[in-house]
Write a protein that holds these residues in place. Structure first.
Motif, PDB file in Angstrom:
ATOM      1  N   THR A 132      42.096  -3.995  23.122  1.00  0.00           N
ATOM      2  CA  THR A 132      40.752  -3.392  23.112  1.00  0.00           C
ATOM      3  C   THR A 132      40.040  -3.776  21.809  1.00  0.00           C
ATOM      4  O   THR A 132      40.690  -4.227  20.850  1.00  0.00           O
ATOM      5  CB  THR A 132      40.785  -1.840  23.161  1.00  0.00           C
ATOM      6  OG1 THR A 132      41.353  -1.369  21.933  1.00  0.00           O
ATOM      7  CG2 THR A 132      41.568  -1.303  24.336  1.00  0.00           C
ATOM      8  N   GLY A 133      38.745  -3.537  21.785  1.00  0.00           N
ATOM      9  CA  GLY A 133      37.983  -3.788  20.565  1.00  0.00           C
ATOM     10  C   GLY A 133      38.414  -2.851  19.446  1.00  0.00           C
ATOM     11  O   GLY A 133      38.454  -3.229  18.277  1.00  0.00           O
ATOM     12  N   MET A 134      38.725  -1.629  19.821  1.00  0.00           N
ATOM     13  CA  MET A 134      39.146  -0.669  18.801  1.00  0.00           C
ATOM     14  C   MET A 134      40.448  -1.135  18.122  1.00  0.00           C
ATOM     15  O   MET A 134      40.590  -1.058  16.899  1.00  0.00           O
ATOM     16  CB  MET A 134      39.342   0.703  19.429  1.00  0.00           C
ATOM     17  CG  MET A 134      39.868   1.704  18.447  1.00  0.00           C
ATOM     18  SD  MET A 134      39.705   3.368  19.050  1.00  0.00           S
ATOM     19  CE  MET A 134      41.340   3.934  18.749  1.00  0.00           C
ATOM     20  N   HIS A 170      31.395   2.184  13.161  1.00  0.00           N
ATOM     21  CA  HIS A 170      32.072   2.813  14.304  1.00  0.00           C
ATOM     22  C   HIS A 170      33.305   3.591  13.857  1.00  0.00           C
ATOM     23  O   HIS A 170      33.990   3.214  12.892  1.00  0.00           O
ATOM     24  CB  HIS A 170      32.491   1.697  15.276  1.00  0.00           C
ATOM     25  CG  HIS A 170      32.962   2.166  16.603  1.00  0.00           C
ATOM     26  ND1 HIS A 170      34.280   2.232  16.950  1.00  0.00           N
ATOM     27  CD2 HIS A 170      32.268   2.585  17.687  1.00  0.00           C
ATOM     28  CE1 HIS A 170      34.391   2.666  18.196  1.00  0.00           C
ATOM     29  NE2 HIS A 170      33.186   2.887  18.661  1.00  0.00           N
ATOM     30  N   GLU A 214      28.200  -3.563  11.350  1.00  0.00           N
ATOM     31  CA  GLU A 214      28.015  -3.911  12.764  1.00  0.00           C
ATOM     32  C   GLU A 214      26.743  -4.728  12.931  1.00  0.00           C
ATOM     33  O   GLU A 214      25.899  -4.763  12.039  1.00  0.00           O
ATOM     34  CB  GLU A 214      27.901  -2.632  13.611  1.00  0.00           C
ATOM     35  CG  GLU A 214      29.156  -1.805  13.615  1.00  0.00           C
ATOM     36  CD  GLU A 214      29.021  -0.526  14.435  1.00  0.00           C
ATOM     37  OE1 GLU A 214      28.220  -0.494  15.390  1.00  0.00           O
ATOM     38  OE2 GLU A 214      29.714   0.440  14.096  1.00  0.00           O
ATOM     39  N   SER A 218      25.627   1.511  17.957  1.00  0.00           N
ATOM     40  CA  SER A 218      25.678   2.088  19.295  1.00  0.00           C
ATOM     41  C   SER A 218      24.655   3.191  19.523  1.00  0.00           C
ATOM     42  O   SER A 218      24.016   3.238  20.561  1.00  0.00           O
ATOM     43  CB  SER A 218      27.055   2.699  19.557  1.00  0.00           C
ATOM     44  OG  SER A 218      28.050   1.746  19.408  1.00  0.00           O
ATOM     45  N   ASP A 243      31.160  -6.343  13.261  1.00  0.00           N
ATOM     46  CA  ASP A 243      31.556  -5.818  14.569  1.00  0.00           C
ATOM     47  C   ASP A 243      30.366  -6.036  15.513  1.00  0.00           C
ATOM     48  O   ASP A 243      29.350  -5.357  15.416  1.00  0.00           O
ATOM     49  CB  ASP A 243      31.893  -4.325  14.412  1.00  0.00           C
ATOM     50  CG  ASP A 243      32.177  -3.637  15.737  1.00  0.00           C
ATOM     51  OD1 ASP A 243      31.682  -4.107  16.772  1.00  0.00           O
ATOM     52  OD2 ASP A 243      32.874  -2.606  15.724  1.00  0.00           O
ATOM     53  N   SER A 274      33.785  -7.022  21.616  1.00  0.00           N
ATOM     54  CA  SER A 274      34.473  -6.259  22.660  1.00  0.00           C
ATOM     55  C   SER A 274      34.134  -6.900  24.004  1.00  0.00           C
ATOM     56  O   SER A 274      33.012  -7.370  24.202  1.00  0.00           O
ATOM     57  CB  SER A 274      33.990  -4.805  22.638  1.00  0.00           C
ATOM     58  OG  SER A 274      34.405  -4.144  23.822  1.00  0.00           O
ATOM     59  N   LYS A 276      34.108  -5.153  26.633  1.00  0.00           N
ATOM     60  CA  LYS A 276      33.773  -4.007  27.485  1.00  0.00           C
ATOM     61  C   LYS A 276      32.295  -3.971  27.891  1.00  0.00           C
ATOM     62  O   LYS A 276      31.945  -3.345  28.873  1.00  0.00           O
ATOM     63  CB  LYS A 276      34.120  -2.736  26.703  1.00  0.00           C
ATOM     64  CG  LYS A 276      34.158  -1.484  27.534  1.00  0.00           C
ATOM     65  CD  LYS A 276      34.686  -0.311  26.730  1.00  0.00           C
ATOM     66  CE  LYS A 276      33.672   0.219  25.739  1.00  0.00           C
ATOM     67  NZ  LYS A 276      34.117   1.452  25.060  1.00  0.00           N
ATOM     68  N   LYS A 277      31.440  -4.638  27.134  1.00  0.00           N
ATOM     69  CA  LYS A 277      30.000  -4.407  27.335  1.00  0.00           C
ATOM     70  C   LYS A 277      29.378  -5.530  28.179  1.00  0.00           C
ATOM     71  O   LYS A 277      29.443  -5.470  29.392  1.00  0.00           O
ATOM     72  CB  LYS A 277      29.362  -4.205  25.977  1.00  0.00           C
ATOM     73  CG  LYS A 277      30.176  -3.129  25.211  1.00  0.00           C
ATOM     74  CD  LYS A 277      29.445  -2.224  24.338  1.00  0.00           C
ATOM     75  CE  LYS A 277      30.397  -1.168  23.793  1.00  0.00           C
ATOM     76  NZ  LYS A 277      29.827  -0.281  22.820  1.00  0.00           N
TER      77      LYS A 277
HETATM   78  C1  LIG Z   1      30.513  -0.824  17.586  1.00  0.00           C
HETATM   79  C2  LIG Z   1      31.770  -0.688  18.373  1.00  0.00           C
HETATM   80  N1  LIG Z   1      32.917  -1.169  17.860  1.00  0.00           N
HETATM   81  C3  LIG Z   1      34.071  -1.065  18.523  1.00  0.00           C
HETATM   82  C4  LIG Z   1      34.140  -0.475  19.762  1.00  0.00           C
HETATM   83  C5  LIG Z   1      35.451  -0.368  20.455  1.00  0.00           C
HETATM   84  O1  LIG Z   1      35.512  -1.342  21.459  1.00  0.00           O
HETATM   85  P1  LIG Z   1      36.464  -1.139  22.727  1.00  0.00           P
HETATM   86  O2  LIG Z   1      35.797  -0.180  23.624  1.00  0.00           O
HETATM   87  O3  LIG Z   1      36.578  -2.512  23.313  1.00  0.00           O
HETATM   88  O4  LIG Z   1      37.762  -0.611  22.214  1.00  0.00           O
HETATM   89  C6  LIG Z   1      32.978   0.026  20.340  1.00  0.00           C
HETATM   90  C7  LIG Z   1      33.049   0.668  21.653  1.00  0.00           C
HETATM   91  O5  LIG Z   1      32.205   1.228  22.219  1.00  0.00           O
HETATM   92  C8  LIG Z   1      31.759  -0.084  19.629  1.00  0.00           C
HETATM   93  O6  LIG Z   1      30.613   0.389  20.127  1.00  0.00           O
END
Ligand SMILES: Cc1ncc(COP(=O)(O)O)c(C=O)c1O
Length: 429
Positions: A132-134, A170, A214, A218, A243, A274, A276-277
């Protein structure tokens, strides 16, 4: 468990501190989950599930058809037939899992392809994928503050490295930096403020510094002045980490908004994205200079102690990256035009929006209980509207974060706006 914690684990257990709040009359520890869980239930907080596909503009939840403004995979590519075919074909060819962690089991051809594609897009030498991005963020901060030595020839010590964060970074980045003492190895600068970053870096002259910020934030959709921030980093010899979870594949091209800011991002030392988006999958990657990334294979515990994205995800990510940059970039252009239309509709109705017109359209609705009541009111009328509460938003500033989906229809938008009109006086919108 980090190595430090493992070392500490061998130490004797310290005497218990007095803990009146957490002990019952019999002296047994109390956990208070019952009370907290009941509060959550009363607040209506829980995890809903979709009967069919999730993350699409219309979902079926608890037997109800809902218009869905909650998903962050805003291009809805994950439900496109060719994207799905790519995923299923790759699943049959490369299997469902790598079978271990990156450094022990290795990766598959689609992982290499995905990482090469990302390097091509972002102009960097080497990439590493994460589940994951996190995890990518946590792994990066850990790696850049870690040390490792398996022999006299193979050693690195980054335990003196100092991090300077944008204050609105984040949660995953702040969490990763938790063990770094604030004021010694962790500092911050005012949100999107290069002048303040410069003041902080002046005081840190002579130290090895990584500046972390970033691209698109978000909650308020603000876009970092990345050119100016990277200029300051370069002036003071600091490395930079951006990020780009939110803006990846949306911004960066010359003809798109924020082209100047993104030109600055390409100059950053490291970039994280990420999946995910815009891509519509799950996973994260970091790109950067060849040797730093190669070192990170062994320094970054998020790729040593856990799994990576699955092979079909990697194959599909590479496919979508090519789709959005080479074959059908107009998907993004059309989407941005649609977001601008949506934003303008809200402005015309007199709603106060976040000032930066990026893909995030957000409305600050005040204290958390108000935010929650708004969410419930929309739900009753068949709309899932994401309202972010602290710590995802600032305390007492619950925020409706509206990421329009590329496949939301005019009817979805009209319906949302008419409910906003109706709720305006009830909730002070
Ligand atoms: C700025 C930012 N960094 C990191 C993440 C984490 O990414 P992931 O959801 O792929 O774990 C998010 C997730 O919404 C995000 O908005």
């Amino acid at each position: 468990m980090t190595l430090d914690a493992r070392e500490q684990a061998a130490a004797p257990i310290p005497a218990a501190e007095k803990a009146e709040e957490t002990a019952s009359s019999s002296g047994a520890p109390q956990w208070h989950f019952d009370q907290f869980a009941e509060g959550l239930r009363q607040f209506g907080i829980g995890v809903p599930f979709s009967e069919g596909m999730s993350g699409v503009p219309e979902v079926t939840m608890q037997g109800r058809q809902l218009v869905n403004f909650a998903p962050v995979n805003f291009l809805n590519l994950h439900s496109r037939p060719d994207v799905m075919d790519t995923f299923t074909d790759a699943a049959r060819r490369y299997g469902l899992a790598t079978g271990g962690a990156r450094i022990s089991q290795g990766v598959t051809r689609p992982h290499i392809d995905m990482e090469a594609e990302l390097c091509r897009i972002l102009g960097k030498e080497r990439a590493i994928g994460y589940a994951t991005g996190m995890l990518a963020n946590i792994g990066f901060i850990h790696a850049m503050s870690n040390k490792q030595a398996w022999s006299d020839d193979m050693r690195i010590d980054l335990t003196d490295v100092v991090f300077v964060f944008d204050r609105d970074n984040h949660w995953s980045l702040w969490k990763a930096a938790e063990k770094l003492e604030y004021g010694r190895r962790l500092f911050s600068f005012k949100h999107n403020n290069p002048e303040h970053l410069e003041q902080v870096l002046q005081r840190l002259r002579g130290k090895r510094v990584v500046v972390v910020f970033e691209s698109v934030y978000s909650i308020d959709g603000s876009v970092a002045p990345m050119h100016d921030l990277v200029d300051v980093c370069e002036k003071y010899g600091a490395l930079s980490f951006v990020d780009d979870a939110n803006g990846f594949l949306v911004y960066g091209a010359q003809h798109r908004p924020f082209a100047k800011e993104y030109a600055g991002m390409y100059r950053a030392t490291f970039i994280m994205i990420s999946l995910k988006k815009s891509v519509g999958l799950e996973g994260g990657l970091i790109v950067g200079p060849r040797d730093a990334m190669y070192s990170m294979e062994a320094l970054n515990m998020a790729s040593v102690f856990t799994a990576q994205v699955q092979p079909p995800t990697a194959a599909t990510a590479a496919y979508v990256m090519r789709l959005l940059t080479q074959q059908e970039p107009e998907i993004i252009d059309n989407y941005l035009a649609r977001v601008a239309y949506f934003r303008q509709r809200l402005i015309d109705e007199g709603f106060e929006l976040n000032p930066t017109p990026s893909i995030m359209t957000s409305i600050d609705v005040g204290p958390e209980p108000v935010g929650n009541a708004i969410k419930e009111a929309f739900l009753e009328r068949g709309y899932r509207i994401p309202v972010y509460l602290f710590p995802a938003a600032r305390k007492n500033h619950a925020t409706m974060r509206l990421i329009l989906n590329a496949t939301h229809t005019d009817e979805h938008i009209d319906g949302f706006i008419s409910l906003m009109r109706e709720f305006r006086s009830k909730f002070g919108l």
